[in-house]
Design a protein around this motif. Structure first.
Motif, mmCIF file in Angstrom:
data_model
loop_
_atom_site.group_PDB
_atom_site.id
_atom_site.type_symbol
_atom_site.label_atom_id
_atom_site.label_comp_id
_atom_site.label_asym_id
_atom_site.label_seq_id
_atom_site.Cartn_x
_atom_site.Cartn_y
_atom_site.Cartn_z
ATOM 1 N N GLU A 1 58.312 27.825 61.915
ATOM 2 C CA GLU A 1 58.422 29.164 61.332
ATOM 3 C C GLU A 1 58.532 30.223 62.432
ATOM 4 N N TRP A 2 57.736 30.070 63.472
ATOM 5 C CA TRP A 2 57.759 31.039 64.577
ATOM 6 C C TRP A 2 59.124 31.037 65.258
ATOM 7 N N LEU A 3 59.661 29.834 65.511
ATOM 8 C CA LEU A 3 60.979 29.743 66.140
ATOM 9 C C LEU A 3 62.045 30.394 65.268
ATOM 10 N N HIS A 4 61.970 30.131 63.960
ATOM 11 C CA HIS A 4 62.960 30.711 63.048
ATOM 12 C C HIS A 4 62.883 32.231 63.056
ATOM 13 N N GLN A 5 61.684 32.777 63.170
ATOM 14 C CA GLN A 5 61.533 34.233 63.226
ATOM 15 C C GLN A 5 62.189 34.820 64.477
ATOM 16 N N GLN A 6 62.185 34.066 65.570
ATOM 17 C CA GLN A 6 62.881 34.525 66.771
ATOM 18 C C GLN A 6 64.378 34.635 66.500
ATOM 19 N N LEU A 7 64.900 33.661 65.753
ATOM 20 C CA LEU A 7 66.311 33.695 65.384
ATOM 21 C C LEU A 7 66.600 34.857 64.438
ATOM 22 N N VAL A 8 65.675 35.120 63.519
ATOM 23 C CA VAL A 8 65.837 36.258 62.594
ATOM 24 C C VAL A 8 65.959 37.563 63.376
#
Length: 313
Positions: A139-146
């Motif tokens: 989830e944290w990694l995906h938020q970086q992409l967001v």
């Protein structure tokens, strides 16, 4: 100048009736179906991917379904290359290509003629991302992409760490986002004339009800056996282990959740996926929405639109 080939795209959120509509059009116009789905390519994963049944596949020829081992990679670059080949093949038979599926990135890349170039991998950046994945989670990694590339992030589920990390790696290595790369890869002229038909619901609650019913049927048809197969091979089956339909049952196999809790997680995850699909398709141009709950004649409307499209010179 060579006339552009005509293709019909049937898209929309999960559990909205794409398969049924595609079979109607295939029968009416002599069509063959190319699946634009990132998971239906895998052998022995039928229930959890909502693959067309044997009877449905017998009613119309299907392409890019059930031909890869689950350990094999499959991505947008592979899809667009194979789909282009299948379109040529279908045309050579005098048939109509029907592109059917809910993976928006695949569909948009195909119809826009995106050319994917091989990107070099940066091992240092990749190791850093893998460490962040281990310490901070998907989830944290995906938020970086967001934060970096919200447009592309819409197309990637947070659990698909492979795609998330690849997009981040490209950005950290080149300073260019995946969305920017895709936009830069668009040719001046689109390769096909396209009729977009999208199945949907005016009442979002009815779509969610359909999704919940589909999950219940999947459980009855044995999705748990497929999920166990994926779980036991999760190190090799990278794509399917991250897919909605299987990963939700992993806590059951690990004894941390009940089966009922896992089923509810699958329903919730499927509803969230449908929302992301709607966000993607709603921003695409020239979509003809066909509302299953708003017009009992929506299939006849689709036939009429297709008839007019195919007759146009």
């Amino acid at each position: 100048m060579e006339e552009r080939k005509k293709i019909i795209v049937i898209c929309g959120p999960t559990a909205s009736g794409k398969t049924g509509l595609s079979l109607v059009l295939a029968e009416k116009f002599g069509g063959e179906i190319i699946s634009a789905d990132s998971m239906q390519v895998y052998k022995n994963l039928d229930v959890g991917t909502a693959k067309a049944t044997a009877e449905e596949q017998a009613a119309a020829k299907h392409h890019l379904v059930d031909f890869l081992d689950p350990a094999e990679p499959y991505n947008v670059e592979i899809f667009t290359r194979l789909a282009k080949e299948k379109i040529e093949e279908i045309y050579s038979h005098g048939k109509v290509p029907l592109i059917v599926g809910g993976t928006g990135l695949y569909i948009e890349s195909l119809v826009n003629g995106i050319t994917f170039t091989e990107q070099n991998s940066d091992k240092t950046v990749r190791k850093q991302l893998e460490q962040q994945l281990k310490e901070k989670g998907k989830e944290w990694l995906h938020q970086q992409l967001v934060h970096i590339d919200p447009e592309y992030a819409v197309s990637v589920h947070p659990n698909n760490a492979v795609r998330v990390m690849r997009a981040l790696e490209i950005y950290y290595t080149t300073g260019v986002t995946m969305s920017q790369q895709i936009a830069a890869s668009k040719p001046k002229e689109k390769p096909y004339d396209v009729l977009f038909l999208a199945t949907g619901f005016l009442d979002r609650a009815k779509l969610y009800e359909n999704i919940d019913k589909r999950v219940d049927v999947m459980v009855q048809l044995g999705v748990l056996d497929e999920a166990r197969y994926v779980y036991e091979n999760k190190e090799r089956f990278v794509n399917s282990a991250a897919a909605i339909g299987y990963k939700e049952f992993f806590p059951y196999f690990e004894g941390t959740q009940t089966l009922e809790e896992c089923v509810e997680e699958l329903k919730k995850g499927s509803r969230h996926y449908a929302k992301r699909q709607l966000t993607w398709f709603n921003r695409m141009e020239d979509i003809n929405w066909l509302y299953v709950d708003g017009d009992e004649n929506y299939k006849e409307k689709a036939v009429s639109l297709a008839e007019k499209f195919l007759k146009e010179i």
